[in-house]
Design a protein around this motif. Structure first.
Motif, PDB file in Angstrom:
ATOM      1  N   GLY A 248      -0.624 -24.030  -0.064  1.00 54.44           N
ATOM      2  CA  GLY A 248      -1.676 -22.843  -0.373  1.00 54.44           C
ATOM      3  C   GLY A 248      -1.499 -21.720   0.659  1.00 54.44           C
ATOM      4  O   GLY A 248      -1.901 -20.610   0.338  1.00 54.44           O
ATOM      5  N   HIS A 249      -1.727 -22.050   1.909  1.00 49.08           N
ATOM      6  CA  HIS A 249      -1.647 -21.089   2.841  1.00 49.08           C
ATOM      7  C   HIS A 249      -0.491 -20.441   2.693  1.00 49.08           C
ATOM      8  O   HIS A 249      -0.741 -18.989   3.065  1.00 49.08           O
ATOM      9  N   ALA A 250       0.676 -20.784   2.525  1.00 46.69           N
ATOM     10  CA  ALA A 250       1.901 -19.932   2.522  1.00 46.69           C
ATOM     11  C   ALA A 250       1.720 -19.028   1.467  1.00 46.69           C
ATOM     12  O   ALA A 250       2.228 -17.665   1.288  1.00 46.69           O
ATOM     13  N   ILE A 251       1.511 -19.628   0.033  1.00 50.00           N
ATOM     14  CA  ILE A 251       1.266 -18.535  -1.102  1.00 50.00           C
ATOM     15  C   ILE A 251       0.078 -17.509  -0.809  1.00 50.00           C
ATOM     16  O   ILE A 251       0.203 -16.307  -1.137  1.00 50.00           O
ATOM     17  N   ALA A 252      -1.035 -17.830   0.044  1.00 46.93           N
ATOM     18  CA  ALA A 252      -2.016 -16.864   0.101  1.00 46.93           C
ATOM     19  C   ALA A 252      -1.597 -15.807   1.100  1.00 46.93           C
ATOM     20  O   ALA A 252      -2.026 -14.740   0.894  1.00 46.93           O
ATOM     21  N   LEU A 253      -0.775 -16.133   1.833  1.00 51.66           N
ATOM     22  CA  LEU A 253      -0.184 -15.388   3.002  1.00 51.66           C
ATOM     23  C   LEU A 253       0.656 -14.240   2.222  1.00 51.66           C
ATOM     24  O   LEU A 253       0.721 -12.971   2.514  1.00 51.66           O
ATOM     25  N   THR A 254       1.431 -14.725   1.261  1.00 51.32           N
ATOM     26  CA  THR A 254       2.309 -13.840   0.616  1.00 51.32           C
ATOM     27  C   THR A 254       1.354 -13.065  -0.363  1.00 51.32           C
ATOM     28  O   THR A 254       1.959 -11.874  -0.894  1.00 51.32           O
ATOM     29  N   ILE A 255       0.500 -13.435  -0.953  1.00 57.68           N
ATOM     30  CA  ILE A 255      -0.299 -12.496  -1.851  1.00 57.68           C
ATOM     31  C   ILE A 255      -0.914 -11.450  -0.997  1.00 57.68           C
ATOM     32  O   ILE A 255      -1.200 -10.091  -1.211  1.00 57.68           O
ATOM     33  N   GLY A 256      -1.549 -11.730   0.391  1.00 55.32           N
ATOM     34  CA  GLY A 256      -1.735 -10.679   1.304  1.00 55.32           C
ATOM     35  C   GLY A 256      -1.001  -9.599   1.553  1.00 55.32           C
ATOM     36  O   GLY A 256      -1.245  -8.525   1.409  1.00 55.32           O
ATOM     37  N   ILE A 257       0.394 -10.175   1.807  1.00 54.20           N
ATOM     38  CA  ILE A 257       1.615  -9.267   2.108  1.00 54.20           C
ATOM     39  C   ILE A 257       1.759  -8.279   0.767  1.00 54.20           C
ATOM     40  O   ILE A 257       2.222  -7.160   0.963  1.00 54.20           O
ATOM     41  N   ALA A 258       1.697  -8.835  -0.364  1.00 49.53           N
ATOM     42  CA  ALA A 258       1.795  -8.328  -1.512  1.00 49.53           C
ATOM     43  C   ALA A 258       0.764  -6.978  -1.828  1.00 49.53           C
ATOM     44  O   ALA A 258       1.234  -6.238  -2.573  1.00 49.53           O
ATOM     45  N   THR A 259      -0.162  -6.908  -1.095  1.00 48.95           N
ATOM     46  CA  THR A 259      -1.220  -5.908  -1.192  1.00 48.95           C
ATOM     47  C   THR A 259      -0.850  -4.698  -0.365  1.00 48.95           C
ATOM     48  O   THR A 259      -1.785  -3.681  -0.572  1.00 48.95           O
ATOM     49  N   TRP A 260       0.376  -4.701   0.178  1.00 51.52           N
ATOM     50  CA  TRP A 260       0.139  -3.778   1.322  1.00 51.52           C
ATOM     51  C   TRP A 260       0.342  -2.334   0.697  1.00 51.52           C
ATOM     52  O   TRP A 260      -0.327  -1.367   1.123  1.00 51.52           O
ATOM     53  N   PRO A 261       1.174  -2.132  -0.387  1.00 50.67           N
ATOM     54  CA  PRO A 261       1.291  -0.806  -0.981  1.00 50.67           C
ATOM     55  C   PRO A 261       0.114  -0.110  -1.385  1.00 50.67           C
ATOM     56  O   PRO A 261      -0.330   1.006  -1.199  1.00 50.67           O
ATOM     57  N   ARG A 262      -0.701  -0.912  -2.185  1.00 51.52           N
ATOM     58  CA  ARG A 262      -2.081  -0.668  -2.605  1.00 51.52           C
ATOM     59  C   ARG A 262      -3.003  -0.186  -1.470  1.00 51.52           C
ATOM     60  O   ARG A 262      -3.779   0.682  -1.638  1.00 51.52           O
ATOM     61  N   LEU A 263      -3.060  -1.080  -0.533  1.00 44.57           N
ATOM     62  CA  LEU A 263      -3.839  -0.805   0.590  1.00 44.57           C
ATOM     63  C   LEU A 263      -3.592   0.199   1.517  1.00 44.57           C
ATOM     64  O   LEU A 263      -4.413   1.076   1.821  1.00 44.57           O
ATOM     65  N   ARG A 264      -2.327   0.428   1.542  1.00 44.87           N
ATOM     66  CA  ARG A 264      -1.799   1.689   2.368  1.00 44.87           C
ATOM     67  C   ARG A 264      -2.092   2.840   1.575  1.00 44.87           C
ATOM     68  O   ARG A 264      -2.585   3.950   2.227  1.00 44.87           O
ATOM     69  N   ARG A 265      -2.067   2.849   0.405  1.00 46.67           N
ATOM     70  CA  ARG A 265      -2.580   4.168  -0.238  1.00 46.67           C
ATOM     71  C   ARG A 265      -3.867   4.586  -0.388  1.00 46.67           C
ATOM     72  O   ARG A 265      -4.253   5.651  -0.308  1.00 46.67           O
ATOM     73  N   ALA A 266      -4.426   3.416  -0.223  1.00 41.10           N
ATOM     74  CA  ALA A 266      -6.189   3.639  -0.230  1.00 41.10           C
ATOM     75  C   ALA A 266      -6.398   4.209   1.095  1.00 41.10           C
ATOM     76  O   ALA A 266      -7.255   5.067   1.219  1.00 41.10           O
ATOM     77  N   VAL A 267      -5.813   3.649   2.342  1.00 42.61           N
ATOM     78  CA  VAL A 267      -6.117   4.129   3.337  1.00 42.61           C
ATOM     79  C   VAL A 267      -5.662   5.619   3.661  1.00 42.61           C
ATOM     80  O   VAL A 267      -6.402   6.185   4.424  1.00 42.61           O
ATOM     81  N   SER A 268      -4.440   5.801   3.060  1.00 46.73           N
ATOM     82  CA  SER A 268      -3.821   7.181   3.077  1.00 46.73           C
ATOM     83  C   SER A 268      -5.057   8.168   2.563  1.00 46.73           C
ATOM     84  O   SER A 268      -5.023   9.261   3.102  1.00 46.73           O
ATOM     85  N   ARG A 269      -5.279   7.809   1.121  1.00 49.97           N
ATOM     86  CA  ARG A 269      -6.126   8.877   0.572  1.00 49.97           C
ATOM     87  C   ARG A 269      -7.485   9.124   1.363  1.00 49.97           C
ATOM     88  O   ARG A 269      -8.102  10.144   1.092  1.00 49.97           O
ATOM     89  N   THR A 270      -8.236   7.765   1.997  1.00 49.55           N
ATOM     90  CA  THR A 270      -9.111   8.212   2.719  1.00 49.55           C
ATOM     91  C   THR A 270      -9.043   9.101   3.920  1.00 49.55           C
ATOM     92  O   THR A 270      -9.875   9.692   4.277  1.00 49.55           O
ATOM     93  N   ARG A 271      -7.640   8.919   4.664  1.00 50.75           N
ATOM     94  CA  ARG A 271      -7.686   9.931   5.485  1.00 50.75           C
ATOM     95  C   ARG A 271      -7.524  11.215   5.346  1.00 50.75           C
ATOM     96  O   ARG A 271      -7.738  12.087   6.217  1.00 50.75           O
ATOM     97  N   HIS A 272      -6.979  11.480   4.370  1.00 50.53           N
ATOM     98  CA  HIS A 272      -6.968  12.866   3.833  1.00 50.53           C
ATOM     99  C   HIS A 272      -8.074  13.351   2.828  1.00 50.53           C
ATOM    100  O   HIS A 272      -7.943  14.464   2.447  1.00 50.53           O
TER     101      HIS A 272
END
Length: 272
Positions: A248-272
């Motif tokens: 479960g920990h390994a799967i949850a860690l992978t789920i968090g990594i899978a959110t990188w593109p969406r979170l990075r886009r959100a941070v980029s929109r916030t900065r601009h």
């Protein structure tokens, strides 16, 4: 090589050579330095100078990082309302687990366990209830991990996204580990007692938060963090002490990594 000082003998009102910027404004508040002034400028009256003095002192006062660290690393009601409110709830349930009647605590934790039997009957109730307890109590390493990881994540992506990462890790990793147990029991590969295992805590959500936060860090922080967490998860898997939780920990860690593109886009929109 020692530095040498050159005395500028040009008059104060002499024009600067072509192409050389006027850097005198960078020397405000430094003793022994003179600024080039506009010939039309007037000397400020004593009252105005007295009012400007505190502002100059504020600009020159050094920033003490150790005064900022507690407010940056730990949740606060204004900056990180989701993490702060959740931490208060976890503190209350931890006090209950410590000081309440052990029989009552056991009944509460068993009733909010995300085992197969409870997931089939009350899926939403147990998925929410199981995230209200800290496995191992308030002194568990997951407590510190929750405070540091969720605070840092919420400061960067906001409360709703931080809550979404935590919820996805908690729910999806739980289902990914418990559904196979139900299938194995239904096919006769596991005994019926496997349907009633005690399973609760915030560790899946914290693992997803670590994976998500790593994607927002600089590479020299990201990869050591992921390597350290992956080492811990790998050791747990090899020990076979609690394989379902370790997976479960390994799967949850992978789920968090899978959110990188969406979170990075959100941070980029916030900065601009």
């Amino acid at each position: 090589m020692e530095r040498t000082a050159r005395i500028d003998t040009a008059p104060a009102d002499a024009p600067l050579p072509d192409g050389l910027p006027d850097l005198a404004h960078l020397l405000d508040g430094m003793p022994g330095q003179s600024r080039r002034q506009d010939p039309q400028a007037r000397v400020a009256p004593p009252a105005a100078a007295a009012e400007a003095a505190p502002a100059a002192q504020d600009r020159l006062r050094p920033v003490r990082p150790w005064r900022l660290l507690p407010t940056r690393l730990l949740p606060t009601p204004r900056a990180t309302p989701f993490t702060f409110a959740y931490a208060v709830v976890l503190a209350v349930t931890s006090l209950v687990a410590t000081y309440a009647d052990p029989a009552v605590v056991q009944a509460l934790q068993q009733g909010s366990s995300t085992d197969v039997a409870h997931l089939v009957r009350h899926p939403v109730l147990v998925l929410v209830g199981s995230a209200l307890w800290i496995a191992g109590g308030v002194l568990s390493p997951y407590t510190l991990g929750f405070l540091l990881v969720l605070t840092a994540l919420e400061r960067r992506v906001g409360g709703l996204r931080a809550a979404g990462v935590f919820l996805c890790g908690h729910v999806l990793a739980t289902l990914a580990t418990e559904v196979p147990v139900g299938v194995a029991v239904a096919t006769g590969q596991l005994p019926d007692t496997s349907l009633h295992r005690l399973d609760y805590g915030i560790s899946f959500g914290v693992a997803a938060g670590v994976g998500a936060l790593a994607g927002l860090l600089t590479p020299w922080l990201r990869w050591p963090l992921l390597a350290w967490v992956a080492l811990i998860v790998g050791q747990d898997l090899l020990s076979s002490y609690d394989p379902l939780t370790s997976w479960g920990h390994a799967i949850a860690l992978t789920i968090g990594i899978a959110t990188w593109p969406r979170l990075r886009r959100a941070v980029s929109r916030t900065r601009h």
